[in-house]
Design an enzyme around this catalytic site. Structure first.
Site, PDB file in Angstrom:
ATOM      1  N   GLU A   1     -11.160  51.972  -5.552  1.00 24.36           N
ATOM      2  CA  GLU A   1      -9.914  51.179  -5.528  1.00 24.36           C
ATOM      3  C   GLU A   1     -10.167  49.975  -6.414  1.00 24.36           C
ATOM      4  OE1 GLU A   1      -7.108  51.914  -3.958  1.00 24.36           O
ATOM      5  OE2 GLU A   1      -7.713  53.480  -2.546  1.00 24.36           O
TER       6      GLU A   1
ATOM      7  N   CYS B   1      -4.667  42.903  -5.871  1.00 23.05           N
ATOM      8  CA  CYS B   1      -4.810  43.983  -6.854  1.00 23.05           C
ATOM      9  C   CYS B   1      -3.440  44.454  -7.296  1.00 23.05           C
ATOM     10  CB  CYS B   1      -5.613  45.130  -6.258  1.00 23.05           C
ATOM     11  SG  CYS B   1      -5.012  45.645  -4.655  1.00 23.05           S
TER      12      CYS B   1
HETATM   13  P1  NAD Z   1     -15.960  42.532  -7.738  1.00 21.96           P
HETATM   14  O1  NAD Z   1     -15.933  43.792  -8.501  1.00 21.96           O
HETATM   15  O2  NAD Z   1     -16.578  41.351  -8.371  1.00 21.96           O
HETATM   16  O3  NAD Z   1     -16.744  42.748  -6.349  1.00 21.96           O
HETATM   17  C1  NAD Z   1     -16.278  43.682  -5.404  1.00 21.96           C
HETATM   18  C2  NAD Z   1     -17.426  44.139  -4.525  1.00 21.96           C
HETATM   19  O4  NAD Z   1     -18.304  44.960  -5.292  1.00 21.96           O
HETATM   20  C3  NAD Z   1     -18.310  43.001  -3.980  1.00 21.96           C
HETATM   21  O5  NAD Z   1     -18.650  43.312  -2.648  1.00 21.96           O
HETATM   22  C4  NAD Z   1     -19.517  43.047  -4.887  1.00 21.96           C
HETATM   23  O6  NAD Z   1     -20.702  42.543  -4.279  1.00 21.96           O
HETATM   24  C5  NAD Z   1     -19.652  44.528  -5.141  1.00 21.96           C
HETATM   25  N1  NAD Z   1     -20.320  44.907  -6.388  1.00 21.96           N
HETATM   26  C6  NAD Z   1     -20.177  44.357  -7.604  1.00 21.96           C
HETATM   27  N2  NAD Z   1     -20.910  45.030  -8.505  1.00 21.96           N
HETATM   28  C7  NAD Z   1     -21.530  46.042  -7.840  1.00 21.96           C
HETATM   29  C8  NAD Z   1     -22.415  47.086  -8.219  1.00 21.96           C
HETATM   30  N3  NAD Z   1     -22.831  47.227  -9.476  1.00 21.96           N
HETATM   31  N4  NAD Z   1     -22.833  47.958  -7.268  1.00 21.96           N
HETATM   32  C9  NAD Z   1     -22.412  47.823  -5.992  1.00 21.96           C
HETATM   33  N5  NAD Z   1     -21.593  46.845  -5.575  1.00 21.96           N
HETATM   34  C10 NAD Z   1     -21.142  45.971  -6.495  1.00 21.96           C
HETATM   35  O7  NAD Z   1     -14.432  42.209  -7.319  1.00 21.96           O
HETATM   36  P2  NAD Z   1     -13.812  40.902  -6.660  1.00 21.96           P
HETATM   37  O8  NAD Z   1     -13.776  39.802  -7.656  1.00 21.96           O
HETATM   38  O9  NAD Z   1     -14.403  40.668  -5.320  1.00 21.96           O
HETATM   39  O10 NAD Z   1     -12.302  41.400  -6.380  1.00 21.96           O
HETATM   40  C11 NAD Z   1     -11.287  41.373  -7.335  1.00 21.96           C
HETATM   41  C12 NAD Z   1     -11.100  42.728  -7.971  1.00 21.96           C
HETATM   42  O11 NAD Z   1     -10.925  43.733  -6.983  1.00 21.96           O
HETATM   43  C13 NAD Z   1      -9.850  42.796  -8.837  1.00 21.96           C
HETATM   44  O12 NAD Z   1     -10.139  43.534  -9.987  1.00 21.96           O
HETATM   45  C14 NAD Z   1      -8.869  43.537  -7.955  1.00 21.96           C
HETATM   46  O13 NAD Z   1      -7.816  44.182  -8.666  1.00 21.96           O
HETATM   47  C15 NAD Z   1      -9.760  44.499  -7.263  1.00 21.96           C
HETATM   48  N6  NAD Z   1      -9.178  44.980  -6.016  1.00 21.96           N
HETATM   49  C16 NAD Z   1      -8.677  46.245  -5.991  1.00 21.96           C
HETATM   50  C17 NAD Z   1      -8.053  46.714  -4.846  1.00 21.96           C
HETATM   51  C18 NAD Z   1      -7.450  48.093  -4.806  1.00 21.96           C
HETATM   52  O14 NAD Z   1      -7.163  48.557  -3.712  1.00 21.96           O
HETATM   53  N7  NAD Z   1      -7.254  48.760  -5.928  1.00 21.96           N
HETATM   54  C19 NAD Z   1      -7.988  45.902  -3.711  1.00 21.96           C
HETATM   55  C20 NAD Z   1      -8.538  44.624  -3.769  1.00 21.96           C
HETATM   56  C21 NAD Z   1      -9.130  44.172  -4.935  1.00 21.96           C
END
Ligand code: NAD
Length: 521
Positions: free
Chosen positions: A272, A306
């Site tokens: 997601e 998102c």
């Molecule tokens: P992010 O990608 O920085 O982090 C999200 C999560 O992923 C965190 O828990 C982080 O620790 C983990 N993470 C990051 N890199 C990783 C890796 N290489 N391996 C494993 N885990 C890893 O995102 P954010 O800044 O917290 O959230 C914002 C983003 O999330 C936006 O792009 C938004 O659109 C998206 N989002 C999408 C949805 C959806 O349902 N499509 C919902 C909420 C947020």
């Protein structure tokens, strides 16, 4: 007036810390919140003031290993518990969430910066998915399929999958866990959650309530566990073959790293990821309703959903009028502490988010964009808190910056002359999460929803792209990752399908008319 009972317009950081700890205590959180700071700690902060709230021990490799071992052990028993009995655990969780809705909602506001009603709304979403999960626990059905062989029966069964790893983003710090965990637990899986390092306290609050629900239901609390940590802990889940399904919510950058690694070990992923959501506004649109829909979707949650609206694609004959209306509405939005009941736009999560806001505006202007409203930081809240004005930028075309997701309240306006042109512009971005059209013309609405219309996982008519309810499957296409969570038949992602053929005849006919009889004599 602040929901914390404070009469002043801004809450002091000390007050916020005291209240946060009181909330955590009432939720039942019992961990050290003042671990001496080092590279092995996660610091919880509030975007409201920019100050720190707690310092927590981060999970290391041996914690991840122990948690996964426990999750596997718990799975052996939990997967054999009848699904309707598993639903009993979810019922208890839903009850506790109802009881503690105000506290958990306030914690979401404090740690993620959401306005009060959105913080509460997120907890309501958890309650809703619990209700859904209880019903679902009696509806995990498979098909019976007509077979071509006489005296045979063919059917599908859905079995629990194993351990589900759940990695979540900061902007929905509690609801996304529940979309995943409720379905996974009802399905008979066990869950290991690695929340965002930006929102560890809400995760602790949810986990404490879950443990209380497990005790009430007489269930092994190890069926759902928590790992506080940064991406390193997330990566450990990604690479461990004990994790049967890795459900990861976050940026497209994260998904790009995670997906090939899980694929490498033939695990399953549910992604997601980022969106770049648009609204097409046609000449027949009801502009009052359209303006309200756009303002909520674009400025709400300070553009940090998102599904936030990032692009308006409006017919050139009404573009100026629509932009004037949105700009006027923006002037009346109160920006400030999300704990104040009249605030509609809270802070950005942190300094990098503010840097992204500034960079995107500069890039848009360099590409010929004209700022029609906003564009500035609101400085009244201290140097470490980042509040910004919701911003409207008219663009001459869909420049590179418009095709990227910037997680901030920036709305790009593009114009069109034919609906074909609008739909082409709409789909010409790498992401495919949510979309909408504002029109009172049935033909335009149906065209947008048809196979030649929006290419997104969510397509709406006369409501903005944000604000989904749990009954539908949630997720998107292209760089949004293709996953579906929450309602409809999203539960199937958390189970494995077995196709069973039973021969109750005395013959052994083969499918496709194949003959394989030994020749006698
Ligand atoms: P992010 O990608 O920085 O982090 C999200 C999560 O992923 C965190 O828990 C982080 O620790 C983990 N993470 C990051 N890199 C990783 C890796 N290489 N391996 C494993 N885990 C890893 O995102 P954010 O800044 O917290 O959230 C914002 C983003 O999330 C936006 O792009 C938004 O659109 C998206 N989002 C999408 C949805 C959806 O349902 N499509 C919902 C909420 C947020």
């Amino acid at each position: 007036m602040s929901v914390l009972g404070d009469q002043s317009s801004t809450v002091s950081h000390d007050e916020l810390s005291v209240r946060t700890r009181a909330i955590l205590e009432r939720l039942g959180v019992d961990v050290d919140l003042d671990v001496p700071r080092s590279h092995e700690t996660i610091v919880a902060r509030s975007p409201i003031t920019g100050g720190n709230l707690a310092s927590l021990r981060a999970a290391d490799a041996s914690d991840v290993d122990a948690v996964l071992a426990d999750a596997r052990t718990a799975f052996a028993e939990w997967s054999t518990v009848p699904a309707p009995v598993r639903g009993g655990l979810i019922r208890e969780l839903g009850e506790l969430l109802r009881e503690h809705k105000d506290d958990l909602g306030a914690l979401v506001s404090i740690e993620a910066g959401k306005i009060v009603s959105e913080g509460l709304g997120e907890v309501q979403e958890m309650i809703d998915i619990c209700d859904f999960g209880v019903g679902l626990s009696r509806q995990l059905y498979g098909n019976t399929i007509a077979t071509e062989r006489p005296g045979h029966r063919m059917m599908e069964q859905w079995h629990p999958l194993g351990v589900v790893g759940v990695v979540t983003a900061f902007n929905f710090p509690v609801a996304v866990w529940s979309w995943n965990a409720v379905l996974a637990l009802v399905a008979g899986d066990t869950v290991v959650w690695k929340p965002s390092e930006k929102t560890p306290l809400t995760a602790l609050g949810v986990h404490a309530l879950f443990q209380r629900a497990a005790a009430k239901a007489g269930v092994d609390p190890k069926v759902a566990q928590l790992l506080i940590g940064d991406r390193v802990a997330g990566q450990a889940l990604v690479d461990d073959s004990r994790v049967a399904l890795l459900s990861a919510t976050g940026s497209t950058r994260m998904g790009r790293e995670v997906a090939p690694r899980v694929a490498q070990r033939f695990g399953r992923v549910l992604l997601e990821l980022g969106g770049n959501n648009a609204a097409v506004v046609t000449p027949s649109a009801d502009l009052d309703l359209t303006t309200r829909g756009i303002v909520f979707s674009a400025a709400g949650t300070a553009g940090q959903r998102c599904t936030s609206l990032r692009r308006v694609i409006v017919h050139s004959s009404i573009a100026d009028e629509l932009v004037d209306r949105i700009a006027q509405a923006y002037e009346s939005l109160s920006i400030g502490s999300p704990l104040e009941s009249d605030t509609l736009v809270g802070p950005l999560i942190d300094a990098p988010a503010f840097a992204g806001f500034k960079k995107a505006i500069d890039a848009a202007v360099a590409s010929g964009g004209e700022i029609r409203a906003g564009g500035q930081r609101v400085d009244d809240f201290g140097e470490n808190a980042y509040y910004v004005q919701p911003t409207i930028i008219s663009m001459p075309d869909q420049a590179d910056i418009v095709r990227h997701e910037t997680f901030a309240p920036i709305l790009y306006v593009l114009t069109y002359d034919t609906l074909d042109e609008a739909i082409a512009l709409h789909n010409d971005v790498p992401q495919g999460l949510s979309s909408s059209i504002f029109t009172t013309d049935l033909r335009e609405a149906e065209r947008f929803l048809s196979v030649t219309g929006s290419d997104c996982g969510i397509a709406n008519v006369n409501i903005g792209p944000s604000g989904a309810e749990i009954g539908g499957a949630f997720g998107g296409e292209k760089e949004t990752g293709g996953g579906r969570e929450s309602g409809s038949d999203a539960w199937k992602s958390y189970m494995r399908r077995a196709t069973n053929t039973v021969n109750y005849s005395n013959e052994l006919p083969l499918a496709q008319g194949v003959r394989f009889a030994p020749v006698h004599g």
